[in-house]
Design a protein around this motif. Structure first.
Motif, PDB file in Angstrom:
ATOM      1  N   ALA A 182       0.842  -1.208   0.000  1.00 13.47           N
ATOM      2  CA  ALA A 182       0.000   0.000   0.000  1.00 13.47           C
ATOM      3  C   ALA A 182       0.872   1.251   0.000  1.00 13.47           C
ATOM      4  N   GLU A 183       1.941   1.193   0.778  1.00 16.18           N
ATOM      5  CA  GLU A 183       2.845   2.358   0.810  1.00 16.18           C
ATOM      6  C   GLU A 183       3.521   2.564  -0.539  1.00 16.18           C
ATOM      7  N   LEU A 184       3.954   1.465  -1.135  1.00 16.98           N
ATOM      8  CA  LEU A 184       4.605   1.583  -2.446  1.00 16.98           C
ATOM      9  C   LEU A 184       3.617   2.076  -3.501  1.00 16.98           C
ATOM     10  N   ALA A 185       2.408   1.598  -3.416  1.00 16.26           N
ATOM     11  CA  ALA A 185       1.395   2.034  -4.388  1.00 16.26           C
ATOM     12  C   ALA A 185       1.098   3.519  -4.239  1.00 16.26           C
ATOM     13  N   LYS A 186       1.183   3.996  -3.003  1.00 16.71           N
ATOM     14  CA  LYS A 186       0.877   5.413  -2.762  1.00 16.71           C
ATOM     15  C   LYS A 186       1.883   6.325  -3.460  1.00 16.71           C
ATOM     16  N   LEU A 187       3.096   5.826  -3.619  1.00 12.87           N
ATOM     17  CA  LEU A 187       4.116   6.644  -4.294  1.00 12.87           C
ATOM     18  C   LEU A 187       3.771   6.869  -5.760  1.00 12.87           C
ATOM     19  N   GLU A 188       2.928   6.007  -6.295  1.00 11.99           N
ATOM     20  CA  GLU A 188       2.546   6.118  -7.705  1.00 11.99           C
ATOM     21  C   GLU A 188       1.351   7.043  -7.888  1.00 11.99           C
TER      22      GLU A 188
END
Lengths: 198, 359
Positions: A182-188
């Motif tokens: 979820a955190e990595l996706a938020k960067l996108e």
């Protein structure tokens, strides 16, 4: 997270902080931590050093009670200047006196050593320092954590056992939580940061 | 050329100044472009304040005289305090490497807001936010100037400022360079981005007679489309003449010492100024020897080595653990080079050294 409870003697600390207690506890030899019911002596705020939050990190090390602590950002906001001379902890047999402690960030790694920038934990206005450490001084369980950007703590001081004083020095690496999907996706995702580049 | 103690007076309108500051960590270049217009390239701090602002105030120059702020790259030793400089420089345009205008770099900035993660992008984000607040509601052209090779950064009555990097080849590689810094599944950690020097902006300033080359941290590359080989190509493309002043690239390291810099881009008697990077012990003694062999006018703003830890009761155990331990930082060395706007050669440049800077 393993919920461990350890109490630290911070006998004359000017501020009771998570950071002080956790850093101290994380860096004293495990034998001391393994002792249960360490007394809290003259602690103004009556420190305890455990949290029950999902974003907690742990100090590496498998054979000691896992001492957990909040993020540096939270801790530094609470922290104030503390004399290293004030930091002591004791077990039934040993008394530890922390004389200097640093927070380090690994910069470069070579075959048998690593370079780091280190920051005095007790004097924020101290100049930056750089040090080279031998891999031999890193706990075997921590070796996989030695990567550029990794954070560690280095403490030196005295340990007194049955009246005999000797020095100690210990390097312990932080074991940080992993990136979640979820955190990595938020960067996108779009955010106001994108607008800054227009 | 004369070497004297520094006098505290601003340059005359027809006098050019190139001041290069560097302590143990960090560098900053302050340039008088003539006619009371100034440019600040990169930033470092002295006693917690950006040295550019401190210096300009000391010679009676207000921050609103700064017309251009250039951030050559986002590494800590080149950007610390830049946001405060730009905040004070209310009339300045902001120039950044075009290599950073990418989705990958935006993600690095976003990642910086994640607990336990420091990507080293905070200062640049602050700069961009200051610019955004300043230009809100104004023309889009007020946005950051994304700079790349062969681009005319600015033109003033006495100077033309060209970017000689990042090259088109570098811009193509930037995606990869930045992507390898991005977080991946696994433990969180800080970003140590010291290897991403290829994205830096190299500047060439042409004052008509004398010209200046500011090498930032650009290093050599085996790929002729990037690094200093690409800069030589770009210099030829903009008709650059050999420079009489050079800020030596990447703290004098061998990895940045391309012989073509000395053969094609600077004069034989160039005033070469090197700033140290004590974390890596740069420039090393061998680097100093090499630079001094290149030119008789070699200056260093500070020593390369940090001070040894002073003796105290824990010294023995500290040194038993750390193979080396150095306190980083030195006095903020300052090399000031001034010359008439009409000057034609290196011999007309007056060098002043202070605060520990040395030849």
């Amino acid at each position: 997270m393993s919920a461990a409870i350890a109490k630290i003697d911070v006998s004359t600390a000017t501020a009771g902080t998570d950071e002080v207690a956790s850093t101290l506890s994380a860096n004293v030899p495990r034998l001391a931590l393994a002792a249960t019911g360490l007394p809290t002596l003259d602690t103004p705020e009556g420190l305890s050093i455990w949290h029950d939050r999902p974003d907690e990190e742990t100090i590496a090390g498998s054979d000691s009670p896992q001492v957990t602590f909040a993020s540096d950002r939270e801790s530094s906001a609470q922290s104030s200047k503390i004399s290293p001379l004030a930091l002591t902890t004791s077990s039934a047999q040993d008394q530890y006196q922390v004389r200097r402690r640093w927070r380090g960030v690994v910069q470069e790694i070579s075959e048998d050593s690593f370079d780091a920038e280190i920051f005095d934990q007790d004097h924020a206005d101290s100049p930056r320092e750089a040090a080279e450490f031998s891999m031999e001084d890193v706990d075997l369980g921590d070796l996989s954590l030695v990567q550029p950007g990794a954070v560690f703590y280095w403490m030196v001081g005295y340990v007194t056992t049955r009246g005999t004083r000797r020095t100690f020095s210990e390097i312990r690496f932080r074991r940080l939580p992993v990136w979640t999907r979820a955190e990595l996706a938020k960067l996108e995702e779009p955010s106001d940061v994108d607008d800054l580049f227009d | 050329m004369s070497t004297t103690s520094l006098t505290e007076a601003p340059p005359k309108h027809d006098e050019i100044e190139v001041s290069i500051f560097g302590a143990g960590i960090g560098e900053c270049i302050v340039v008088h472009l003539g006619d009371a217009a100034w440019m600040v390239v990169d930033s470092c701090q002295d006693s917690g304040l950006p040295v550019a602002l401190t210096y300009l105030a000391s010679i009676g120059v207000a921050a609103d005289a700064i017309k251009h702020v250039v951030v050559t790259h986002w590494h800590d030793d080149h950007i610390k305090g830049a946001a405060r400089v730009f905040e004070a420089a209310v009339n300045a345009a902001l120039h950044c490497s075009a290599a950073l205008n990418r989705e990958e770099f935006k993600r690095l900035i976003k990642a910086n807001a994640t607990p336990h993660v420091d990507t080293g992008t905070g200062e640049l984000e602050q700069l961009l936010r200051t610019l955004k607040a300043r230009t809100s509601g104004r023309a889009a052209s007020m946005g950051p100037q994304w700079t790349s090779a062969r681009q005319l950064v600015a033109r003033t009555p006495r100077a033309q400022i060209w970017a000689l990097s990042p090259s088109p080849g570098t811009l193509s590689l930037a995606q990869h360079e930045l992507a390898r810094l991005l977080p991946v599944e696994g433990p969180k950690r800080n970003v140590v981005a010291q290897k991403a020097n290829a994205l830096a902006v190299v500047l060439y300033i042409d004052f008509g007679g004398v010209s200046v080359l500011l090498g930032s941290d650009l290093e050599k590359s085996a790929n002729p489309a990037v690094g200093w080989t690409a800069v030589v190509t770009a210099a030829q493309g903009v008709g650059a003449r050999p420079s009489s002043i050079v800020k030596v690239a990447h703290h004098g390291s061998t990895t940045a010492d391309d012989v073509e810099i000395w053969n094609a881009l600077v004069t034989a008697d160039v005033h070469a100024v090197t700033t140290p990077f004590q974390s890596s012990g740069l420039p090393r003694d061998t680097d100093k020897v090499r630079i001094r062999e290149r030119t008789a006018n070699a200056y260093f703003t500070a020593e390369s080595s940090g001070r040894k830890v002073v003796s105290h009761d824990m010294r023995r155990i500290i040194e038993a653990t750390a193979k080396s331990l150095r306190v980083l930082g030195a006095r903020m060395g300052h090399v000031r080079l001034r010359f008439s706007a009409e000057a034609k050669s290196s011999s007309e440049i007056k060098a002043e050294l202070r605060n520990g800077a040395f030849r």
